[in-house]
Scaffold this active site. Structure first.
Site, PDB file in Angstrom:
ATOM      1  N   HIS A 263     -16.277  23.876 -26.306  1.00 27.21           N
ATOM      2  CA  HIS A 263     -16.828  24.908 -25.436  1.00 27.21           C
ATOM      3  C   HIS A 263     -17.570  24.254 -24.289  1.00 27.21           C
ATOM      4  CE1 HIS A 263     -18.849  28.573 -24.124  1.00 27.21           C
ATOM      5  NE2 HIS A 263     -17.928  29.212 -24.814  1.00 27.21           N
ATOM      6  N   ASP A 317     -13.168  31.918 -31.022  1.00 27.30           N
ATOM      7  CA  ASP A 317     -11.753  32.201 -31.243  1.00 27.30           C
ATOM      8  C   ASP A 317     -11.221  31.607 -32.537  1.00 27.30           C
ATOM      9  OD1 ASP A 317     -11.272  33.664 -28.845  1.00 27.30           O
ATOM     10  OD2 ASP A 317     -11.501  31.798 -27.752  1.00 27.30           O
TER      11      ASP A 317
END
Ligand code: CMC
Length: 381
Positions: A263, A317
């Site tokens: 991320h 996700d």
């Protein structure tokens, strides 16, 4: 600033482009806070409708305000005749994210006040799209399955009604709860790529529908919202737990990335992944599709071992893929569902942007040729 003094912030990393009262992330500590409320608290106690109110108003609603918002959303749930016709026409031709983008554009085309950028008009448009996008995704799926569209139900909340419209069966209490939490977790996330795309569009004083269509197009890519579908396809390709090590070793050796990991902001596990994993354990006890969740936990453990010493951890996700699978949702709907939730955050950022707008217009550092004489086409070699 002169070009000589300029540097390029690749991917705009570390650049603040707006002030916001909506969301704070501490990527080192793994904290996510919506308008002062910790995501763990909201996941445990709140509803998607309440979180949408929070994002649009920066405070939790009173009982009466919540009832009023729920009623406003219920009113906007049914598809317009144009949306229904378009979905029928698109059946078999487009993928669901494209259908959603077209449906949002169609809703804008039908709204005679789409160019009204006043706060009351924008709030009405935000509620319309928040209510409608779930109906579009569910109807798209029903039509492609050759099944009749299921009308929304007024007695169900946003999360339960979506599952009802998708499957034509009332979800269990656990399923409705888990989907509600998934919507809360995906509702907002500061200045991510799709929110930025929406803001860039709005900054030209284009309308909210176009800004949301920009956001949907941006969310679609696998480095952003498309990662959840990609995670499920990786799980499918791995096939069984025994195959994890071989598959991952080959995948990473070939330079491919593991979707659902890493991320820009989080340098530890994304708190949304932690919450989704907890919910996954509950669903796995009753779901016939628990295999995907068990494979995900093993895969996560192996990846953490492979990435040891690097700031690569599961993001939202990663576990949403197997959780959605256990909810009986087809994997190409995972990213549209992300949009169905994120519309709350997108529209909240747009309310802030339109209230204090300045054109977003950065610069590019020119590195091309200079001082070239123009040569007529017949004289070029
Ligand atoms: N698998 C393997 N290596 C990775 C991954 C990954 N998922 N993510 C980053 N890296 C490596 C990358 O190869 C690079 O290595 P090196 O320095 O040796 O070249 C290093 O980590 C930094 O990568 P980056 O691309 O510069 O980092 P970024 O901040 O630009 O990228 C990211 C963030 C999310 C695009 C990236 O981590 C990624 O591609 N992850 C997979 C896609 C994904 O799961 N996206 C969903 C994000 S969360 C939900 C959302 O907001 O949409």
């Amino acid at each position: 600033m002169t070009q000589e003094a300029a540097t390029v912030a690749r991917g705009l990393e570390g650049i603040y482009v707006a002030e916001t009262k909506l969301c704070r992330i501490d990527g080192q500590k793994g904290e996510l806070v919506y308008s002062g409320y910790d995501i763990y608290d909201l996941a445990d106690n709140s509803s998607f409708e309440e979180v949408a109110f929070l994002l649009w108003n920066q405070r939790l609603p009173s009982r009466a305000e919540l009832a009023e918002l729920k009623e406003a959303l219920r009113r906007e749930r049914p598809l317009s005749p144009l949306n229904t016709r378009l979905l029928n026409e698109m059946n078999g031709l487009v993928r669901p994210m494209r259908a959603l983008e077209i449906a949002v554009t169609a809703a804008g085309a039908l709204d005679r006040n789409s160019s009204d950028l006043s706060q009351p008009a924008l709030r009405r448009q935000a509620a319309l799209l928040t209510a409608r996008m779930g109906t579009v995704v569910a109807a798209f799926h029903r039509l492609r399955e050759g099944k009749p569209i299921v009308a929304p139900r007024d007695d169900l909340n946003h999360a339960a009604n979506f599952l009802w419209m998708l499957k034509g069966e009332e979800p269990s209490e656990l399923e409705a709860h888990i989907f509600n939490v998934a919507l809360i977790l995906h509702a907002e996330h500061e200045m991510n790529a799709s929110t930025f795309a929406a803001i860039v569009t709005a900054s030209t004083q284009s309308d909210l529908y176009s800004a949301i269509a920009s956001a949907i197009g941006t969310l679609k890519g696998p480095l952003h919202g498309g990662a959840n579908d990609a995670v499920f396809r990786t799980l499918q390709a791995i096939g069984s737990e025994d195959n994890i090590e071989k598959y991952i070793d080959e995948m990473l050796a070939s330079g491919e990335r593991m979707m659902g990991f890493g991320h820009r902001v989080y340098k530890t596990t994304d708190p949304r992944a932690i919450i989704l994993e907890r919910l996954g354990h509950q669903l796995a006890e009753v779901s016939p599709e628990a295999k995907w969740f068990h494979m995900s936990t093993k895969l996560r453990d192996y990846l953490l071992q492979k990435f040891e010493g690097r700031p690569l951890y599961p993001n939202v996700d990663f576990f949403s893929a197997s959780v959605y699978k256990m909810l009986g949702i087809p994997n190409d709907l995972y990213t549209p569902i992300f949009a169905v939730a994120r519309i709350a955050g997108w529209s909240a950022h747009l309310l802030e942007q339109y209230a204090d707008n300045r054109l977003v217009r950065p610069n590019a550092l020119y590195e091309g040729a200079d001082n070239r004489p123009y040569v007529p086409v017949d004289e070029r070699g």
